[in-house]
Design a protein around this motif. Structure first.
Motif, mmCIF file in Angstrom:
data_model
loop_
_atom_site.group_PDB
_atom_site.id
_atom_site.type_symbol
_atom_site.label_atom_id
_atom_site.label_comp_id
_atom_site.label_asym_id
_atom_site.label_seq_id
_atom_site.Cartn_x
_atom_site.Cartn_y
_atom_site.Cartn_z
ATOM 1 N N MET A 40 -57.509 69.787 -16.015
ATOM 2 C CA MET A 40 -58.924 70.045 -16.146
ATOM 3 C C MET A 40 -59.487 69.283 -17.340
ATOM 4 N N VAL A 41 -60.773 68.979 -17.286
ATOM 5 C CA VAL A 41 -61.461 68.380 -18.433
ATOM 6 C C VAL A 41 -61.856 69.527 -19.357
ATOM 7 N N VAL A 42 -61.276 69.553 -20.541
ATOM 8 C CA VAL A 42 -61.464 70.668 -21.473
ATOM 9 C C VAL A 42 -62.541 70.318 -22.494
ATOM 10 N N ILE A 43 -63.519 71.208 -22.609
ATOM 11 C CA ILE A 43 -64.558 71.083 -23.636
ATOM 12 C C ILE A 43 -64.478 72.332 -24.503
ATOM 13 N N SER A 44 -64.199 72.147 -25.776
ATOM 14 C CA SER A 44 -63.936 73.287 -26.659
ATOM 15 C C SER A 44 -64.723 73.170 -27.951
ATOM 16 N N THR A 45 -64.970 74.327 -28.548
ATOM 17 C CA THR A 45 -65.514 74.349 -29.904
ATOM 18 C C THR A 45 -64.466 73.821 -30.878
ATOM 19 N N ASN A 46 -64.941 73.170 -31.903
ATOM 20 C CA ASN A 46 -64.077 72.513 -32.886
ATOM 21 C C ASN A 46 -63.786 73.483 -34.027
ATOM 22 N N VAL A 47 -62.872 74.414 -33.800
ATOM 23 C CA VAL A 47 -62.582 75.458 -34.785
ATOM 24 C C VAL A 47 -61.075 75.594 -34.976
ATOM 25 N N GLY A 48 -60.688 76.083 -36.156
ATOM 26 C CA GLY A 48 -59.304 76.433 -36.421
ATOM 27 C C GLY A 48 -58.327 75.338 -36.053
ATOM 28 N N GLY A 49 -57.344 75.717 -35.224
ATOM 29 C CA GLY A 49 -56.301 74.776 -34.840
ATOM 30 C C GLY A 49 -56.630 73.926 -33.634
ATOM 31 N N VAL A 50 -57.804 74.128 -33.035
ATOM 32 C CA VAL A 50 -58.132 73.397 -31.802
ATOM 33 C C VAL A 50 -58.150 71.882 -32.001
ATOM 34 N N PRO A 51 -58.730 71.349 -33.107
ATOM 35 C CA PRO A 51 -58.707 69.886 -33.276
ATOM 36 C C PRO A 51 -57.311 69.312 -33.482
ATOM 37 N N TYR A 52 -56.316 70.174 -33.776
ATOM 38 C CA TYR A 52 -54.934 69.717 -33.831
ATOM 39 C C TYR A 52 -54.318 69.706 -32.436
ATOM 40 N N LEU A 53 -54.982 70.375 -31.514
ATOM 41 C CA LEU A 53 -54.519 70.478 -30.135
ATOM 42 C C LEU A 53 -55.171 69.425 -29.249
ATOM 43 N N ILE A 54 -56.457 69.207 -29.464
ATOM 44 C CA ILE A 54 -57.250 68.269 -28.661
ATOM 45 C C ILE A 54 -57.685 67.102 -29.523
ATOM 46 N N GLU A 55 -57.445 65.893 -29.029
ATOM 47 C CA GLU A 55 -57.981 64.701 -29.686
ATOM 48 C C GLU A 55 -59.316 64.381 -29.031
ATOM 49 N N ASP A 56 -60.372 64.535 -29.794
ATOM 50 C CA ASP A 56 -61.723 64.427 -29.260
ATOM 51 C C ASP A 56 -61.956 63.083 -28.568
ATOM 52 N N GLY A 57 -62.409 63.168 -27.321
ATOM 53 C CA GLY A 57 -62.716 61.965 -26.566
ATOM 54 C C GLY A 57 -61.526 61.311 -25.914
ATOM 55 N N VAL A 58 -60.321 61.808 -26.210
ATOM 56 C CA VAL A 58 -59.101 61.206 -25.662
ATOM 57 C C VAL A 58 -58.475 62.097 -24.594
ATOM 58 N N ASP A 59 -58.229 63.375 -24.946
ATOM 59 C CA ASP A 59 -57.653 64.302 -23.970
ATOM 60 C C ASP A 59 -58.472 65.591 -23.865
ATOM 61 N N GLY A 60 -59.667 65.558 -24.393
ATOM 62 C CA GLY A 60 -60.588 66.680 -24.330
ATOM 63 C C GLY A 60 -61.826 66.331 -25.144
ATOM 64 N N ILE A 61 -62.745 67.277 -25.199
ATOM 65 C CA ILE A 61 -63.996 67.049 -25.933
ATOM 66 C C ILE A 61 -64.218 68.224 -26.887
ATOM 67 N N LEU A 62 -64.571 67.921 -28.122
ATOM 68 C CA LEU A 62 -64.835 68.942 -29.134
ATOM 69 C C LEU A 62 -66.324 68.968 -29.476
ATOM 70 N N VAL A 63 -66.860 70.179 -29.614
ATOM 71 C CA VAL A 63 -68.256 70.357 -29.994
ATOM 72 C C VAL A 63 -68.329 71.406 -31.094
ATOM 73 N N PRO A 64 -69.430 71.446 -31.853
ATOM 74 C CA PRO A 64 -69.550 72.449 -32.913
ATOM 75 C C PRO A 64 -69.566 73.869 -32.336
ATOM 76 N N PRO A 65 -69.072 74.846 -33.097
ATOM 77 C CA PRO A 65 -69.131 76.233 -32.636
ATOM 78 C C PRO A 65 -70.563 76.742 -32.610
#
Length: 283
Positions: free
Chosen positions: A200-225
């Motif tokens: 699935m294409v994952v879009i997540s808030t950029n909090v806590g450990g999530v940016p260590y899990l998802i590389e923004d724009g590469v294997d998912g998308i991070l947005v502000p909480p």
């Protein structure tokens, strides 16, 4: 081995560690709670009792918690959460539909309200957008969410299933293209790992450990909480770019392969071997 969280369960871990020490048993505290760094700040004495000791190992499932604990002088071993990859059939997402899946406990900490705001917003350009929310009620949030769905006239577009067996929501995931994670605080959410394994294409808030899990724009998308409009814009962008969607889907699965139990168990075996050697050396 004790799963260690940041709320009241923290004291269970503390007591378990003290009892284990009294019986001369080695202890492994697995750091689970995304808000454990707050616990380190608010309860320094209890934290010292919990996270210090000669026969103790701390296991961090994310670089985020490993880094935060190091700030307070606590060393930990990085062993990521694992999933049995064979249970997660990969579906390549190419041309996406605005079909959204949200899987988490219905709890204020995970901000389920944001998912409702997002689907309401995305429907302005995509009237066919749908949202499925899977998860049990933890703090009364379900009633509030159901009321919002009615007030916003979204009954035909939003399904709230309650808690489902893992096998069931995985089976249903093939009908959805985009996975939303709207949490306000997190460590290494397994549901996000599972969604990535499913392609699935994952879009997540950029909090806590999530940016260590998802590389923004590469294997998912991070947005502000707490920013439903930012999440809506991210959905719009990926809907308009099938090639990017394909890349995100493929890369997410590739990263998930490193979390397979057959890979991660080697780290656990090494940890158990090291503990055994240390105890023999002391004795």
């Amino acid at each position: 081995m004790v799963d260690t969280y940041s709320g009241w369960a923290f004291y269970f871990a503390l007591i378990s560690k003290i009892l284990a020490g009294g019986f001369g048993l080695p202890t492994i505290l697995i750091l689970r709670g995304g808000e454990l760094p707050k616990r380190l700040k608010s309860s320094p004495l209890f934290s010292k009792w919990a996270f210090s000791g000669t026969d103790l190992r701390l296991v961090a499932p994310s670089k985020y918690l490993q880094k935060e604990f190091k700030k307070f002088g606590y060393q930990s071993i990085l062993i990521p959460n694992n999933i049995p990859l064979k249970n997660y059939p990969f579906k390549q997402r190419n041309i996406l539909n605005p079909s959204l899946l949200w899987v988490r406990a219905l709890q204020n900490l995970y901000n389920p309200d944001m998912a409702i705001e997002v689907v309401e917003s995305i429907r302005r350009n995509h009237p066919d957008a749908t949202l499925c929310m899977v998860g049990g009620d933890k703090d009364g949030s379900m009633e509030r969410i159901r009321t919002q769905v009615i007030d916003k006239d979204l009954e035909e577009r939003v399904e709230i299933t309650g808690r489902l067996p893992k096998e069931e929501w995985i089976r249903r995931s093939k009908d959805f293209d985009i996975f939303l994670n709207t949490t306000n605080a997190d460590n290494t959410p397994v549901s996000v790992m599972e969604a990535m394994a499913l392609g699935m294409v994952v879009i997540s808030t950029n909090v806590g450990g999530v940016p260590y899990l998802i590389e923004d724009g590469v294997d998912g998308i991070l947005v502000p909480p707490r920013d439903p409009q930012a999440m809506t814009r991210a959905i719009e962008k990926v809907l308009q770019d099938p090639q990017w969607a394909t890349t995100l889907s493929r890369n997410a699965r590739k990263k998930a392969e490193t979390w397979d139990w057959e890979v991660v168990k080697q780290r656990w075996n090494q940890l158990f071997t090291d503990i055994t050697k240390d105890r023999k050396r002391v004795s």
